[in-house]
Design an enzyme around this catalytic site. Structure first.
Site, PDB file in Angstrom:
ATOM      1  N   GLU A   1       0.804  -1.220   0.000  1.00  0.00           N
ATOM      2  CA  GLU A   1       0.000   0.000   0.000  1.00  0.00           C
ATOM      3  C   GLU A   1       0.841   1.275   0.000  1.00  0.00           C
ATOM      4  OE1 GLU A   1      -2.986  -0.334  -0.732  1.00  0.00           O
ATOM      5  OE2 GLU A   1      -3.535  -2.343  -0.079  1.00  0.00           O
TER       6      GLU A   1
ATOM      7  N   HIS B   1      -5.780   2.321   3.015  1.00  0.00           N
ATOM      8  CA  HIS B   1      -5.508   0.876   3.071  1.00  0.00           C
ATOM      9  C   HIS B   1      -4.286   0.600   3.940  1.00  0.00           C
ATOM     10  CE1 HIS B   1      -7.673   0.286  -1.055  1.00  0.00           C
ATOM     11  NE2 HIS B   1      -8.466   0.749  -0.098  1.00  0.00           N
TER      12      HIS B   1
ATOM     13  N   HIS C   1      -9.548  -0.544  -8.516  1.00  0.00           N
ATOM     14  CA  HIS C   1      -8.471   0.352  -8.956  1.00  0.00           C
ATOM     15  C   HIS C   1      -7.909  -0.086 -10.299  1.00  0.00           C
ATOM     16  CE1 HIS C   1      -7.577   1.529  -4.500  1.00  0.00           C
ATOM     17  NE2 HIS C   1      -8.742   1.974  -4.917  1.00  0.00           N
TER      18      HIS C   1
END
Length: 189
Positions: free
Chosen positions: A35, A67, A168
């Site tokens: 992340e 995240h 995403h």
């Protein structure tokens, strides 16, 4: 520009202390496809990408920090009551000696985070393909951690993160198509 709501993007629950699972999750905290690397990659790339997709990189980059916060919370909850012996048995003895229970940006093998993980070519389409690959690798890693986990509460949060990686990836794929159309009309490149 920045608004921080003092709650996690998705609730994090952990059934019990499990340093072994925490060690696996460290990969998503400070690993090459984790992340932090994603957040920094996208927020860096937004400066050399056409206006039509700057907002997308900004939105996803900041979500990756949310995240990261979830992963940190998971690791904390999985190790909070662990004894030094449990940490050692889980392969976290070296970490304990260097950092006690503090989080440190490294991968699951203990290799420290490096900015070499942050890819930016300067070609918008090449960068977006790199971003798609990063999201797909993160999705796969989340699935593999789920496969290794026997904690249904933890897996709920991991499944949420896995699904966000898919979203995403799809958004970056859409951006590639937008930029290819622009390129073909000779508006840039």
């Amino acid at each position: 520009m920045w608004y921080y709501e003092k709650k996690l993007q998705y609730p994090v629950k952990v059934r019990e202390c499990n340093p072994r699972l925490a060690k696996f999750l460290v990969e998503q905290y400070g690993g090459a496809d984790g992340e932090l690397a994603s957040a920094l990659r996208y927020l860096n790339q937004r400066y050399t990408i056409p206006d039509k997709v700057i907002g997308l990189l900004n939105d996803i980059g900041t979500e990756e920090f949310a995240h990261l916060e979830m992963i940190a919370t998971m690791i904390y909850k999985l190790t909070k009551d662990a004894t030094p012996e449990q940490l050692k048995a889980a392969g976290l003895g070296d970490h304990y000696v260097a950092h006690d229970s503090a989080l440190f940006y490294n991968n699951a093998s203990g290799v420290p985070f490096t900015t070499a993980y942050i890819q930016a070519k300067g070609d918008p389409i090449a960068d977006l393909y790199e971003d798609i690959a990063a999201e797909e690798k993160a999705r796969a890693t989340y699935q593999w951690i789920i496969d290794l986990s026997d904690d249904p509460d933890l897996n709920d949060g991991l499944k949420y993160l896995r699904e966000r990686e898919i979203v995403h990836s799809l958004r970056f794929r859409e951006a590639v198509e937008i930029l290819k159309e622009e390129r073909d009309r000779k508006k840039f490149f």
